[in-house]
Design a protein around this motif. Structure first.
Motif, mmCIF file in Angstrom:
data_model
loop_
_atom_site.group_PDB
_atom_site.id
_atom_site.type_symbol
_atom_site.label_atom_id
_atom_site.label_comp_id
_atom_site.label_asym_id
_atom_site.label_seq_id
_atom_site.Cartn_x
_atom_site.Cartn_y
_atom_site.Cartn_z
ATOM 1 N N ILE A 42 0.775 -1.236 -0.043
ATOM 2 C CA ILE A 42 -0.122 -0.117 -0.093
ATOM 3 C C ILE A 42 0.965 1.348 0.042
ATOM 4 C CG2 ILE A 42 -1.743 1.214 1.227
ATOM 5 C CD1 ILE A 42 -2.906 -1.251 2.424
ATOM 6 N N TYR A 43 1.914 1.320 0.838
ATOM 7 C CA TYR A 43 2.859 2.402 0.854
ATOM 8 C C TYR A 43 3.507 2.606 -0.646
ATOM 9 C CZ TYR A 43 7.106 4.913 1.537
ATOM 10 O OH TYR A 43 8.037 6.183 1.599
ATOM 11 N N LEU A 44 4.095 1.583 -1.224
ATOM 12 C CA LEU A 44 4.560 1.783 -2.563
ATOM 13 C C LEU A 44 3.612 2.165 -3.572
ATOM 14 C CD1 LEU A 44 6.770 -1.476 -2.472
ATOM 15 C CD2 LEU A 44 7.625 0.988 -2.407
ATOM 16 N N LYS A 45 2.260 1.752 -3.487
ATOM 17 C CA LYS A 45 1.015 2.095 -4.345
ATOM 18 C C LYS A 45 1.054 3.859 -4.040
ATOM 19 C CE LYS A 45 -3.883 1.415 -4.598
ATOM 20 N NZ LYS A 45 -4.113 2.766 -3.912
ATOM 21 N N GLU A 47 2.769 5.814 -3.032
ATOM 22 C CA GLU A 47 3.752 6.672 -3.342
ATOM 23 C C GLU A 47 4.128 6.982 -5.004
ATOM 24 O OE1 GLU A 47 6.483 8.555 -1.386
ATOM 25 O OE2 GLU A 47 4.710 8.394 -0.153
ATOM 26 N N SER A 48 3.325 6.144 -5.623
ATOM 27 C CA SER A 48 3.349 6.042 -7.236
ATOM 28 C C SER A 48 2.351 6.951 -7.577
ATOM 29 C CB SER A 48 3.309 4.532 -7.389
ATOM 30 O OG SER A 48 4.257 3.768 -7.145
ATOM 31 N N VAL A 49 1.484 7.349 -6.899
ATOM 32 C CA VAL A 49 0.364 8.150 -7.414
ATOM 33 C C VAL A 49 0.891 9.520 -8.219
ATOM 34 C CG1 VAL A 49 -1.834 9.609 -7.085
ATOM 35 C CG2 VAL A 49 -1.365 7.295 -5.809
ATOM 36 N N ASP A 50 0.550 9.640 -9.396
ATOM 37 C CA ASP A 50 0.834 10.865 -10.135
ATOM 38 C C ASP A 50 2.569 10.784 -10.651
ATOM 39 O OD1 ASP A 50 -1.854 11.712 -9.765
ATOM 40 O OD2 ASP A 50 -1.135 13.060 -8.204
ATOM 41 N N ALA A 51 3.084 9.559 -10.056
ATOM 42 C CA ALA A 51 4.294 9.694 -10.668
ATOM 43 C C ALA A 51 4.777 8.242 -11.222
ATOM 44 C CB ALA A 51 5.351 9.797 -9.358
ATOM 45 N N ASP A 52 4.284 7.267 -10.844
ATOM 46 C CA ASP A 52 4.579 5.912 -11.515
ATOM 47 C C ASP A 52 5.889 5.360 -11.000
ATOM 48 O OD1 ASP A 52 1.940 6.045 -12.666
ATOM 49 O OD2 ASP A 52 2.796 6.495 -14.552
ATOM 50 N N LEU A 172 5.207 12.222 -18.701
ATOM 51 C CA LEU A 172 6.066 10.870 -18.667
ATOM 52 C C LEU A 172 6.265 10.417 -17.437
ATOM 53 C CD1 LEU A 172 8.512 11.690 -21.717
ATOM 54 C CD2 LEU A 172 6.421 10.413 -21.831
ATOM 55 N N SER A 173 6.387 9.271 -17.290
ATOM 56 C CA SER A 173 6.838 8.684 -15.820
ATOM 57 C C SER A 173 8.310 8.704 -15.860
ATOM 58 C CB SER A 173 6.281 7.118 -15.686
ATOM 59 O OG SER A 173 6.892 6.471 -16.728
ATOM 60 N N PRO A 174 9.046 8.898 -14.620
ATOM 61 C CA PRO A 174 10.311 8.887 -14.688
ATOM 62 C C PRO A 174 11.273 7.587 -15.147
ATOM 63 C CG PRO A 174 9.397 8.941 -12.355
ATOM 64 C CD PRO A 174 8.257 8.963 -13.375
ATOM 65 N N PHE A 175 10.486 6.334 -14.833
ATOM 66 C CA PHE A 175 11.006 5.006 -15.309
ATOM 67 C C PHE A 175 9.968 4.318 -16.284
ATOM 68 C CE2 PHE A 175 12.158 6.003 -10.794
ATOM 69 C CZ PHE A 175 13.540 6.063 -11.184
ATOM 70 N N PHE A 176 10.555 3.474 -17.172
ATOM 71 C CA PHE A 176 9.616 2.709 -17.915
ATOM 72 C C PHE A 176 9.125 1.361 -17.042
ATOM 73 C CE2 PHE A 176 12.417 3.959 -21.661
ATOM 74 C CZ PHE A 176 11.596 4.927 -21.814
ATOM 75 N N SER A 177 7.819 1.161 -16.891
ATOM 76 C CA SER A 177 7.195 0.252 -16.216
ATOM 77 C C SER A 177 7.498 -1.178 -16.832
ATOM 78 C CB SER A 177 5.744 0.359 -15.808
ATOM 79 O OG SER A 177 5.303 -0.511 -15.111
ATOM 80 N N LEU A 178 7.920 -2.170 -16.106
ATOM 81 C CA LEU A 178 7.994 -3.519 -16.766
ATOM 82 C C LEU A 178 6.614 -4.139 -16.517
ATOM 83 C CD1 LEU A 178 11.173 -4.681 -14.791
ATOM 84 C CD2 LEU A 178 10.849 -4.481 -17.176
ATOM 85 N N SER A 179 5.723 -3.824 -15.732
ATOM 86 C CA SER A 179 4.371 -4.540 -15.659
ATOM 87 C C SER A 179 3.319 -3.678 -16.808
ATOM 88 C CB SER A 179 3.737 -4.184 -14.258
ATOM 89 O OG SER A 179 3.769 -2.727 -13.896
ATOM 90 N N ASN A 185 -4.356 -2.842 -12.598
ATOM 91 C CA ASN A 185 -3.894 -3.843 -11.933
ATOM 92 C C ASN A 185 -3.837 -3.684 -10.520
ATOM 93 O OD1 ASN A 185 -4.150 -5.479 -14.210
ATOM 94 N ND2 ASN A 185 -1.892 -5.235 -14.908
ATOM 95 N N ILE A 186 -3.065 -2.508 -10.177
ATOM 96 C CA ILE A 186 -2.645 -2.403 -8.803
ATOM 97 C C ILE A 186 -4.079 -1.946 -7.884
ATOM 98 C CG2 ILE A 186 -2.295 0.094 -8.579
ATOM 99 C CD1 ILE A 186 0.473 -2.332 -7.645
ATOM 100 N N GLU A 187 -4.754 -1.533 -8.702
ATOM 101 C CA GLU A 187 -6.200 -1.253 -7.801
ATOM 102 C C GLU A 187 -6.867 -2.455 -7.502
ATOM 103 O OE1 GLU A 187 -7.546 1.777 -6.666
ATOM 104 O OE2 GLU A 187 -5.500 2.529 -6.877
ATOM 105 N N ILE A 188 -6.710 -3.103 -8.741
ATOM 106 C CA ILE A 188 -7.348 -4.594 -8.270
ATOM 107 C C ILE A 188 -6.824 -5.434 -7.119
ATOM 108 C CG2 ILE A 188 -8.383 -6.835 -9.247
ATOM 109 C CD1 ILE A 188 -8.761 -5.087 -12.049
ATOM 110 N N LEU A 189 -5.531 -5.648 -7.302
ATOM 111 C CA LEU A 189 -4.837 -6.256 -6.305
ATOM 112 C C LEU A 189 -5.027 -5.918 -4.960
ATOM 113 C CD1 LEU A 189 -1.428 -6.696 -8.263
ATOM 114 C CD2 LEU A 189 -2.772 -8.465 -7.757
ATOM 115 N N TYR A 190 -4.903 -4.517 -4.741
ATOM 116 C CA TYR A 190 -5.105 -3.831 -3.496
ATOM 117 C C TYR A 190 -6.369 -4.508 -2.950
ATOM 118 C CZ TYR A 190 -6.604 -0.195 -0.301
ATOM 119 O OH TYR A 190 -7.053 0.615 0.892
ATOM 120 N N PHE A 191 -7.648 -4.255 -3.653
ATOM 121 C CA PHE A 191 -8.962 -4.771 -3.177
ATOM 122 C C PHE A 191 -8.863 -6.311 -3.082
ATOM 123 C CE2 PHE A 191 -9.955 -0.498 -4.402
ATOM 124 C CZ PHE A 191 -10.480 -0.137 -3.419
#
Length: 233
Positions: A42-45, A47-52, A172-179, A185-191
């Motif tokens: 949840i913390y990582l999720k 912290e990723s808002v608006d920045a990925d 643009l996000s600062p890093f390319f996401s591997l996922s 997906n992260i929202e569904i995983l959360y719930f």
């Protein structure tokens, strides 16, 4: 004596807290580990808002919960699969018109190699997670499909894949996401993981939220194909 209550947004969760604390006494190592992994995810999720920034890492943390719950039912599932094999072998040798003693001897002789062939030393994580979901009345076609897709995503994150893309949306996000599709997906995983934890503990405080989020799950391909053919109309 003053009674202590847990109130969140004017809702009394004292009963749920007591159940959680009792479960914590029964299985302190597993429950603390799962709650800690969920807290980190949840913390990582957040912290990723608006920045990925940490979606890949959050997905891995949520997957740790899948792995922990999968391992918790591993022996139970393996015993069921082995019992099914014994029953299958018994029915098979029954048609040879052997005596009961001879059938038992044949089953005992073939049980180990067939177990090795069909089950092996390790059960697939997807199978274990689906068994856990079925055990707690959380499994359907869409949820099973989501688990299969998330296993692919998790493998991409854990083992690496090509991240180059020709087009991106601004900003643009600062890093390319591997996922793939990390936000959805992260929202569904959360719930889903929240509901898995509460079902395991024996409370229902996330049930409503999961039912609402579950509506966002994509159906598997065979259901879409049936719908397009008009079979589900």
């Amino acid at each position: 004596k003053r009674e202590v209550k847990l109130m969140i947004d004017n809702v009394d969760y004292t009963g749920d807290l007591k159940i959680l604390l009792n479960k914590l006494k029964e299985e302190p190592e597993l429950i603390i580990t799962i709650l800690d992994r969920w807290r980190k995810a949840i913390y990582l999720k957040d912290e990723s808002v608006d920045a990925d920034l940490y979606y890949d890492e959050a997905i891995l943390s949520f997957f740790h919960i899948f792995e922990l719950f999968g391992n918790s039912v591993n022996d139970e599932l393996k015993d069921k699969l082995e019992d099914n094999i014994v029953n299958m072998l018994y029915q098979h040798f029954k048609f040879y018109y052997y005596t009961d003693k001879k059938i038992k001897e044949k089953v005992e002789a073939y049980k180990k190699p067939v177990n090795s062939l069909l089950i092996g030393d390790f059960l697939n994580l997807s199978v274990k997670v689906k068994y856990f979901l079925e055990k707690y009345d959380l499994l359907d076609d869409s949820t099973a499909f989501f688990i299969d897709e998330m296993v692919k995503v998790r493998n991409s994150v854990a083992h690496g894949r090509i991240t180059y893309q020709q087009a991106f949306m601004w900003p643009l996000s600062p890093f390319f996401s591997l996922s793939k599709d990390p936000y959805d997906n992260i929202e569904i995983l959360y719930f889903l993981t929240a509901e898995m934890i509460t079902r395991y503990v024996g409370i229902t405080c996330w049930e409503k939220e999961w039912k609402e989020k579950k509506e966002c799950l994509m159906p598997p391909q065979h259901i879409i194909s049936s719908f397009m053919k008009g079979d589900l109309l």
